[in-house]
Design an enzyme around this catalytic site. Structure first.
Site, PDB file in Angstrom:
ATOM      1  N   ARG A 135     -21.296 -11.895  -1.892  1.00 60.88           N
ATOM      2  CA  ARG A 135     -21.802 -12.773  -3.089  1.00 60.88           C
ATOM      3  C   ARG A 135     -21.618 -12.227  -4.314  1.00 60.88           C
ATOM      4  O   ARG A 135     -21.862 -12.993  -5.282  1.00 60.88           O
ATOM      5  CB  ARG A 135     -23.411 -13.071  -2.608  1.00 60.88           C
ATOM      6  N   TYR A 178      -8.459   9.792 -40.740  1.00 67.23           N
ATOM      7  CA  TYR A 178      -8.184   9.972 -39.435  1.00 67.23           C
ATOM      8  C   TYR A 178      -8.334  11.505 -38.762  1.00 67.23           C
ATOM      9  O   TYR A 178      -7.170  12.211 -39.611  1.00 67.23           O
ATOM     10  CB  TYR A 178      -6.879   9.305 -38.570  1.00 67.23           C
TER      11      TYR A 178
HETATM   12  C1  UD1 Z   1     -32.389  -8.538   4.154  1.00 67.99           C
HETATM   13  C2  UD1 Z   1     -33.398  -8.831   5.171  1.00 67.99           C
HETATM   14  C3  UD1 Z   1     -34.216  -9.924   4.555  1.00 67.99           C
HETATM   15  C4  UD1 Z   1     -34.952  -9.534   3.139  1.00 67.99           C
HETATM   16  C5  UD1 Z   1     -34.057  -8.851   2.438  1.00 67.99           C
HETATM   17  C6  UD1 Z   1     -34.729  -8.151   1.112  1.00 67.99           C
HETATM   18  C7  UD1 Z   1     -32.444  -8.626   7.347  1.00 67.99           C
HETATM   19  C8  UD1 Z   1     -32.015  -9.425   8.390  1.00 67.99           C
HETATM   20  N1  UD1 Z   1     -32.884  -9.454   6.309  1.00 67.99           N
HETATM   21  O1  UD1 Z   1     -31.965  -9.864   3.926  1.00 67.99           O
HETATM   22  O2  UD1 Z   1     -35.541 -10.203   5.453  1.00 67.99           O
HETATM   23  O3  UD1 Z   1     -35.843 -10.203   2.697  1.00 67.99           O
HETATM   24  O4  UD1 Z   1     -33.255  -8.014   2.909  1.00 67.99           O
HETATM   25  O5  UD1 Z   1     -33.695  -7.808   0.030  1.00 67.99           O
HETATM   26  O6  UD1 Z   1     -32.528  -7.491   7.334  1.00 67.99           O
HETATM   27  N2  UD1 Z   1     -26.186  -3.846   5.515  1.00 67.99           N
HETATM   28  C9  UD1 Z   1     -25.525  -2.749   6.371  1.00 67.99           C
HETATM   29  N3  UD1 Z   1     -24.888  -3.470   7.580  1.00 67.99           N
HETATM   30  C10 UD1 Z   1     -24.902  -4.738   8.001  1.00 67.99           C
HETATM   31  C11 UD1 Z   1     -25.458  -5.540   7.066  1.00 67.99           C
HETATM   32  C12 UD1 Z   1     -26.216  -5.056   5.799  1.00 67.99           C
HETATM   33  O7  UD1 Z   1     -25.769  -1.626   6.234  1.00 67.99           O
HETATM   34  O8  UD1 Z   1     -24.259  -4.981   8.846  1.00 67.99           O
HETATM   35  C13 UD1 Z   1     -27.033  -3.587   4.484  1.00 67.99           C
HETATM   36  C14 UD1 Z   1     -26.516  -3.992   3.076  1.00 67.99           C
HETATM   37  O9  UD1 Z   1     -25.402  -2.999   2.377  1.00 67.99           O
HETATM   38  C15 UD1 Z   1     -27.704  -4.014   2.412  1.00 67.99           C
HETATM   39  C16 UD1 Z   1     -28.488  -4.307   3.211  1.00 67.99           C
HETATM   40  O10 UD1 Z   1     -28.519  -3.847   4.454  1.00 67.99           O
HETATM   41  O11 UD1 Z   1     -27.800  -2.960   1.476  1.00 67.99           O
HETATM   42  C17 UD1 Z   1     -29.300  -5.460   3.326  1.00 67.99           C
HETATM   43  O12 UD1 Z   1     -28.254  -6.435   3.709  1.00 67.99           O
HETATM   44  P1  UD1 Z   1     -28.227  -8.014   3.101  1.00 67.99           P
HETATM   45  O13 UD1 Z   1     -27.078  -8.568   3.610  1.00 67.99           O
HETATM   46  O14 UD1 Z   1     -28.233  -7.854   1.710  1.00 67.99           O
HETATM   47  O15 UD1 Z   1     -29.389  -8.591   3.685  1.00 67.99           O
HETATM   48  P2  UD1 Z   1     -30.018  -9.775   3.089  1.00 67.99           P
HETATM   49  O16 UD1 Z   1     -29.566 -11.014   3.652  1.00 67.99           O
HETATM   50  O17 UD1 Z   1     -30.580  -9.780   1.543  1.00 67.99           O
HETATM   51 CA    CA Z   2     -29.726  -8.213   0.165  1.00 70.30          CA
END
Ligand code: UD1
Ligand code: CA
Length: 455
Positions: A16, A364
């Site tokens: 995003r 300069y």
């Molecule tokens: C996540 C939470 C959500 C919470 C929110 C808070 C889950 C399923 N959801 O959602 O409940 O309200 O954070 O900000 O956990 N990442 C990995 N590997 C992956 C996917 C993600 O390392 O396969 C890391 C991303 O780099 C990021 C973090 O996990 O730093 C969160 O991932 P993101 O996709 O941003 O989760 P949200 O949809 O924001």
């Molecule tokens: Ca997030």
């Protein structure tokens, strides 16, 4: 269980953000998101940290101290799958703190308080939550009889669940053994087809164990950055925090809403900062300075009692009592001595200027070493570049450089000398010498009447 270990999730791409750069490598208030999270974790007292890396893993790893462990998540199958990559790090007998790498505003105090709450409550898992006016995008905290039962992600939430304003921050404390057990049970059965870390809550509850929440009053603490809009919102929150803390420590900000200071910058008491100022990186500003409107200072060391107006300074050192600007540009690797005056439309690069020297306007100075008590006339130019190589100019103490002098480097003007206005100096000038290097003036009386335009 007194010790705690931390896992930070930082493998995601951050789609995003619409960026070529992994999300956690983006910066806000002078540090990457991930550095902010790591610094808060360290500040809370956890020194055993593991980071889950995946997308652009080499670049992310470069950012990390060697004492931070990394685990690679090859396929980005969700936050639960991410934590599973660190299995061998998850001790049964430790409390495991988990945070997302994209929430840089969580403070050490908040991390300490969830850890304390976890220990005091006897929970198997404690979730940090906050009440948001607009909870869109966050996982919702589902409670029954005021007790946490599960977390539902935005994508899977029913219309009623979407109305819930208490959200999951992405910060949790788990008992290690239970975390490991519950992670093995999560399935990618949801609208994202991902292994959600948040599913462990219901699993742990169903095991008959105690799960709980800690709600923070300040919702800013949990703000995550998923988009450029949220990046700007987080920058605004950092700005408020940083500027308030500077004012608390005795710095005057004429308009704190329009002053942009990285969290890595230090400013001394009684310094006054005017609107539009940007202070970045490792910049240190002393006390009793005046930093005038629209000045931009990067990685520079400014001593006490310095006056800077409407100027840009990069990777340089400015000694006390110096006066800079307006409209000066001090490029990297400059040393500006005590009480030096650098005036308007002056550019200085890779040069040293000793105390009390004046470089007042339209000058300069590039690749030069200038002594004490010199005066450089308007239009002085260090001719440092022949199109291929760069050369140095030396001006020793007590010299007076006349207006519009070209100093063709390599060249030295020795102590106490004087160059005549309009000179192009190509040879060294000995001590206490007046150098004049320009065509002699010829006056042709009456000649104007013969000029073409007159006929
Ligand atoms: C996540 C939470 C959500 C919470 C929110 C808070 C889950 C399923 N959801 O959602 O409940 O309200 O954070 O900000 O956990 N990442 C990995 N590997 C992956 C996917 C993600 O390392 O396969 C890391 C991303 O780099 C990021 C973090 O996990 O730093 C969160 O991932 P993101 O996709 O941003 O989760 P949200 O949809 O924001
Ligand atoms: Ca997030």
């Amino acid at each position: 269980m007194e010790n705690f270990k931390t896992v930070i999730l930082a493998a995601g791409a951050g789609t995003r953000m619409k960026s070529n750069k992994a999300k956690v490598l983006h910066k806000v208030a002078g540090k990457t998101f991930l550095e902010h999270v790591i610094d808060s974790v360290k500040g809370s007292g956890s020194d055993e940290i593991a980071v889950i890396i995946g997308h652009q893993k080499d670049e992310v790893k470069k950012l990390l101290n060697p004492n931070i462990r990394t685990f690679v998540q090859d396929e980005l199958l969700g936050t639960g799958h991410a934590v599973l990559q660190a299995q061998e790090f998850l001790d049964d007998n430790s409390v495991i703190l988990i945070l997302n790498g994209d929430a840089p505003l969580t403070s050490p105090e908040t991390i300490k308080s969830i850890f304390q709450e976890h220990l005091n409550s006897g929970n198997a898992v404690t979730v940090l939550t906050a009440e948001l006016k607009n909870p869109t995008g966050y996982g919702r905290i589902i409670k029954e009889d005021n007790e946490l039962v599960k977390i539902v992600e935005e994508k899977d939430a029913s219309p009623e669940e979407k109305l819930i304003q208490e959200v999951n921050s992405g910060v949790y404390c788990f008992n290690g053994d239970i975390l490991k057990k519950s992670l093995k049970k999560i399935k990618p059965e949801n609208n994202s087809k991902e292994y959600y870390l948040t599913d462990t809550i219901k699993i742990i509850k169903d095991l008959g164990l105690k799960v709980g929440t800690l709600k923070v009053d300040d919702a800013d603490e949990i703000a995550a950055i998923n988009s450029r809009k949220q990046l700007a919102e987080a920058a605004e929150i950092f700005k408020k925090r940083i500027n308030l803390s500077l004012m608390d420590s005795g710095v005057t900000l004429i308009d704190p809403n329009n002053t942009y200071i990285d969290c890595t910058v230090q400013v001394g008491a009684d310094t006054v900062i005017y609107p539009g100022v940007i202070l970045e990186g490792s910049t240190i500003i002393g006390s009793d300075c005046q930093i005038g409107a629209n000045s931009h200072i990067i990685d520079s060391d400014i001593a006490d009692n310095v006056e800077i107006d409407n100027s840009t300074i990069k990777q340089s050192k400015i000694e006390s009592g110096a006066v800079i600007g307006p409209y000066a540009y001090i490029r990297p690797d400059c040393y500006i001595g005590k009480k030096v005056k650098i005036g308007d439309f002056v550019e200085i690069k890779n040069s040293t200027i000793q105390q009390n020297t004046k470089i007042p306007h339209l000058i300069y100075v590039g690749d030069a070493d200038i002594g004490e008590n010199c005066n450089l006339g308007c239009g002085t130019i260090c001719v440092n570049y022949n199109g291929k190589d760069k050369f140095r100019t030396t001006i020793e103490d007590d010299c007076f450089i006349g207006c519009n002098t070209n100093l063709v480097a390599p060249v030295t003007v020795k102590k106490g000398s004087f160059t005549a206005a309009g000179s192009t100096i190509t040879e060294d000038v000995p001590e206490e010498t007046f150098a004049i290097a320009r065509a002699k003036q010829v006056n042709k009386e009456g000649y104007v009447n013969k000029l073409a335009y007159k006929n």
